[in-house]
Design a protein around this motif. Structure first.
Motif, PDB file in Angstrom:
ATOM      1  N   GLY A  50     -34.358   6.386  -5.414  1.00 23.77           N
ATOM      2  CA  GLY A  50     -33.531   7.574  -5.229  1.00 23.77           C
ATOM      3  C   GLY A  50     -32.667   7.666  -4.008  1.00 23.77           C
ATOM      4  N   GLU A  51     -32.353   6.140  -3.524  1.00 16.27           N
ATOM      5  CA  GLU A  51     -31.402   6.289  -2.676  1.00 16.27           C
ATOM      6  C   GLU A  51     -31.061   4.706  -2.500  1.00 16.27           C
ATOM      7  OE1 GLU A  51     -32.996   7.798   1.046  1.00 16.27           O
ATOM      8  OE2 GLU A  51     -34.216   5.986   1.555  1.00 16.27           O
ATOM      9  N   VAL A  52     -29.889   4.298  -1.969  1.00 15.14           N
ATOM     10  CA  VAL A  52     -29.510   2.895  -1.810  1.00 15.14           C
ATOM     11  C   VAL A  52     -28.847   2.895  -0.255  1.00 15.14           C
ATOM     12  CG1 VAL A  52     -27.886   1.186  -2.867  1.00 15.14           C
ATOM     13  CG2 VAL A  52     -29.255   2.947  -4.343  1.00 15.14           C
ATOM     14  N   CYS A  53     -29.120   1.578   0.163  1.00 14.79           N
ATOM     15  CA  CYS A  53     -28.521   1.348   1.124  1.00 14.79           C
ATOM     16  C   CYS A  53     -27.032   0.774   1.394  1.00 14.79           C
ATOM     17  CB  CYS A  53     -29.292   0.218   2.015  1.00 14.79           C
ATOM     18  SG  CYS A  53     -28.572  -0.373   3.423  1.00 14.79           S
ATOM     19  N   VAL A  54     -26.216   0.974   1.954  1.00 11.32           N
ATOM     20  CA  VAL A  54     -24.906   0.676   1.798  1.00 11.32           C
ATOM     21  C   VAL A  54     -24.845  -0.984   1.975  1.00 11.32           C
ATOM     22  CG1 VAL A  54     -24.411   0.633   4.020  1.00 11.32           C
ATOM     23  CG2 VAL A  54     -22.322   0.698   2.426  1.00 11.32           C
ATOM     24  N   CYS A  55     -25.490  -1.572   2.641  1.00  5.83           N
ATOM     25  CA  CYS A  55     -25.978  -3.012   2.527  1.00  5.83           C
ATOM     26  C   CYS A  55     -26.359  -3.804   0.997  1.00  5.83           C
ATOM     27  CB  CYS A  55     -26.875  -3.592   3.519  1.00  5.83           C
ATOM     28  SG  CYS A  55     -28.801  -2.902   3.122  1.00  5.83           S
ATOM     29  N   ASP A  56     -26.735  -2.862   0.194  1.00  4.82           N
ATOM     30  CA  ASP A  56     -27.004  -3.291  -1.222  1.00  4.82           C
ATOM     31  C   ASP A  56     -26.148  -3.077  -2.123  1.00  4.82           C
ATOM     32  OD1 ASP A  56     -29.625  -4.218  -0.390  1.00  4.82           O
ATOM     33  OD2 ASP A  56     -30.562  -2.072  -0.761  1.00  4.82           O
ATOM     34  N   LEU A  57     -25.061  -2.061  -1.786  1.00  3.01           N
ATOM     35  CA  LEU A  57     -24.035  -1.836  -2.547  1.00  3.01           C
ATOM     36  C   LEU A  57     -22.676  -2.657  -2.417  1.00  3.01           C
ATOM     37  CD1 LEU A  57     -23.816   2.061  -1.816  1.00  3.01           C
ATOM     38  CD2 LEU A  57     -24.739   0.881  -4.249  1.00  3.01           C
ATOM     39  N   THR A  58     -22.338  -3.098  -1.335  1.00  2.00           N
ATOM     40  CA  THR A  58     -21.065  -3.800  -0.919  1.00  2.00           C
ATOM     41  C   THR A  58     -21.240  -5.208  -1.536  1.00  2.00           C
ATOM     42  OG1 THR A  58     -21.235  -2.443   1.258  1.00  2.00           O
ATOM     43  CG2 THR A  58     -19.899  -4.665   0.792  1.00  2.00           C
ATOM     44  N   HIS A  71     -14.662   4.508  -0.434  1.00  6.39           N
ATOM     45  CA  HIS A  71     -14.945   5.333  -1.868  1.00  6.39           C
ATOM     46  C   HIS A  71     -16.071   5.964  -1.583  1.00  6.39           C
ATOM     47  CE1 HIS A  71     -11.943   3.058  -4.570  1.00  6.39           C
ATOM     48  NE2 HIS A  71     -12.358   1.851  -3.956  1.00  6.39           N
ATOM     49  N   LEU A  72     -17.093   5.503  -0.969  1.00  3.14           N
ATOM     50  CA  LEU A  72     -18.473   6.191  -0.693  1.00  3.14           C
ATOM     51  C   LEU A  72     -17.987   7.723   0.162  1.00  3.14           C
ATOM     52  CD1 LEU A  72     -20.762   3.287   0.545  1.00  3.14           C
ATOM     53  CD2 LEU A  72     -20.886   4.909  -1.707  1.00  3.14           C
ATOM     54  N   LYS A  73     -17.081   7.640   0.990  1.00  2.00           N
ATOM     55  CA  LYS A  73     -16.740   8.991   1.423  1.00  2.00           C
ATOM     56  C   LYS A  73     -16.051   9.805   0.550  1.00  2.00           C
ATOM     57  CE  LYS A  73     -12.542   9.843   4.015  1.00  2.00           C
ATOM     58  NZ  LYS A  73     -11.715   9.771   5.043  1.00  2.00           N
ATOM     59  N   LEU A  74     -15.304   9.164  -0.360  1.00  2.00           N
ATOM     60  CA  LEU A  74     -14.470  10.244  -1.290  1.00  2.00           C
ATOM     61  C   LEU A  74     -15.836  10.750  -2.306  1.00  2.00           C
ATOM     62  CD1 LEU A  74     -11.527   8.276  -2.464  1.00  2.00           C
ATOM     63  CD2 LEU A  74     -11.628  10.319  -0.783  1.00  2.00           C
ATOM     64  N   LEU A  75     -16.706  10.060  -2.693  1.00  2.00           N
ATOM     65  CA  LEU A  75     -18.031  10.520  -3.480  1.00  2.00           C
ATOM     66  C   LEU A  75     -18.534  11.537  -2.598  1.00  2.00           C
ATOM     67  CD1 LEU A  75     -19.379   7.258  -5.116  1.00  2.00           C
ATOM     68  CD2 LEU A  75     -18.139   9.001  -5.994  1.00  2.00           C
ATOM     69  N   LYS A  76     -18.801  11.299  -1.376  1.00  2.00           N
ATOM     70  CA  LYS A  76     -19.350  12.455  -0.387  1.00  2.00           C
ATOM     71  C   LYS A  76     -18.495  13.647  -0.429  1.00  2.00           C
ATOM     72  CE  LYS A  76     -21.987  12.824   3.850  1.00  2.00           C
ATOM     73  NZ  LYS A  76     -22.221  12.479   5.035  1.00  2.00           N
ATOM     74  N   GLN A  77     -17.375  13.594  -0.223  1.00  2.00           N
ATOM     75  CA  GLN A  77     -16.295  14.769  -0.016  1.00  2.00           C
ATOM     76  C   GLN A  77     -16.306  15.458  -1.253  1.00  2.00           C
ATOM     77  OE1 GLN A  77     -12.571  12.933   0.955  1.00  2.00           O
ATOM     78  NE2 GLN A  77     -13.113  13.274   3.131  1.00  2.00           N
ATOM     79  N   ALA A  78     -16.732  14.785  -2.483  1.00  2.00           N
ATOM     80  CA  ALA A  78     -16.738  15.582  -3.800  1.00  2.00           C
ATOM     81  C   ALA A  78     -18.142  16.159  -4.121  1.00  2.00           C
ATOM     82  CB  ALA A  78     -16.385  14.292  -4.835  1.00  2.00           C
ATOM     83  N   GLY A  79     -18.936  15.778  -3.206  1.00  2.00           N
ATOM     84  CA  GLY A  79     -20.294  16.542  -3.573  1.00  2.00           C
ATOM     85  C   GLY A  79     -21.276  15.869  -4.269  1.00  2.00           C
ATOM     86  N   LEU A  80     -20.858  14.452  -4.839  1.00  2.00           N
ATOM     87  CA  LEU A  80     -21.544  13.822  -5.505  1.00  2.00           C
ATOM     88  C   LEU A  80     -22.807  13.032  -5.058  1.00  2.00           C
ATOM     89  CD1 LEU A  80     -18.809  12.449  -7.580  1.00  2.00           C
ATOM     90  CD2 LEU A  80     -20.664  13.567  -8.523  1.00  2.00           C
ATOM     91  N   VAL A  81     -22.548  12.750  -3.665  1.00  2.00           N
ATOM     92  CA  VAL A  81     -23.676  11.897  -2.948  1.00  2.00           C
ATOM     93  C   VAL A  81     -23.829  12.637  -1.599  1.00  2.00           C
ATOM     94  CG1 VAL A  81     -23.306   9.706  -4.124  1.00  2.00           C
ATOM     95  CG2 VAL A  81     -22.033  10.328  -2.067  1.00  2.00           C
ATOM     96  N   ARG A  86     -29.341   5.156   9.266  1.00  2.00           N
ATOM     97  CA  ARG A  86     -30.962   5.004   9.863  1.00  2.00           C
ATOM     98  C   ARG A  86     -30.529   3.584  10.683  1.00  2.00           C
ATOM     99  NH1 ARG A  86     -34.050   5.307   4.266  1.00  2.00           N
ATOM    100  NH2 ARG A  86     -33.790   7.465   4.108  1.00  2.00           N
ATOM    101  N   GLY A  87     -30.335   3.926  12.068  1.00  2.00           N
ATOM    102  CA  GLY A  87     -30.066   2.649  12.640  1.00  2.00           C
ATOM    103  C   GLY A  87     -28.329   2.108  12.646  1.00  2.00           C
ATOM    104  N   THR A  88     -28.460   0.888  11.777  1.00  2.00           N
ATOM    105  CA  THR A  88     -26.955   0.712  11.664  1.00  2.00           C
ATOM    106  C   THR A  88     -26.685   0.670  10.214  1.00  2.00           C
ATOM    107  OG1 THR A  88     -27.698  -1.588  11.185  1.00  2.00           O
ATOM    108  CG2 THR A  88     -26.900  -1.270  13.691  1.00  2.00           C
ATOM    109  N   TRP A  89     -27.415   0.960   9.291  1.00  2.00           N
ATOM    110  CA  TRP A  89     -27.432   1.091   8.005  1.00  2.00           C
ATOM    111  C   TRP A  89     -27.268   2.786   7.558  1.00  2.00           C
ATOM    112  CZ3 TRP A  89     -25.362  -3.037   6.442  1.00  2.00           C
ATOM    113  CH2 TRP A  89     -25.861  -4.143   6.651  1.00  2.00           C
ATOM    114  N   VAL A  90     -26.286   3.095   6.482  1.00  2.00           N
ATOM    115  CA  VAL A  90     -26.495   4.328   6.106  1.00  2.00           C
ATOM    116  C   VAL A  90     -26.782   4.304   4.359  1.00  2.00           C
ATOM    117  CG1 VAL A  90     -24.847   6.133   5.245  1.00  2.00           C
ATOM    118  CG2 VAL A  90     -24.142   4.762   6.969  1.00  2.00           C
TER     119      VAL A  90
END
Length: 116
Positions: A50-58, A71-81, A86-90
């Motif tokens: 149900g969630e994915v670390c940015v370290c797995d997306l890049t 790109h992730l910021k734009l998805l978040k601003q649109a309300g999609l994510v 958590r520590g150094t990872w998002v």
């Protein structure tokens, strides 16, 4: 037989979108209008936990980490994510309520009504 006084076709939905609703939904669809963002959203939404670390997306893209973050910021601003640091990872997770609103709008074109 004449169709005077009647439209030639069934209406697309019960009521047209209000200006504010149209602007909100346009920003959501615009965010998904980029192939990279669409793939990112798909990867996040289909994450096994149900969630994915940015370290797995890049690594899935031939793009720099700052570009992926943009790109992730734009998805978040649109309300999609949503995201959580958590520590150094998002970690990112899809917001089903936004996807449900998109699905309901698109289903209304077919005359179907998506569950609320």
């Amino acid at each position: 037989m004449s169709n005077q006084g009647q439209g030639c076709c069934e209406p697309l939905s019960e009521a047209p979108l209000a200006k504010e609703q149209a602007e909100e939904m346009a920003s959501v669809f615009k965010a998904l209008g980029d192939p990279v963002r669409l793939r990112l959203f798909s990867m996040i939404a289909s994450g096994p936990s149900g969630e994915v670390c940015v370290c797995d997306l890049t690594p899935a893209f031939d793009l720099s980490q700052p570009t992926i973050s943009h790109h992730l910021k734009l998805l978040k601003q649109a309300g999609l994510v949503d995201s959580e640091r958590r520590g150094t990872w998002v970690y990112y997770r899809a917001r089903p309520e936004t996807a449900n609103r998109m699905a309901a709008l698109l289903a209304s074109v077919n005359g179907d009504r998506a569950p609320a």
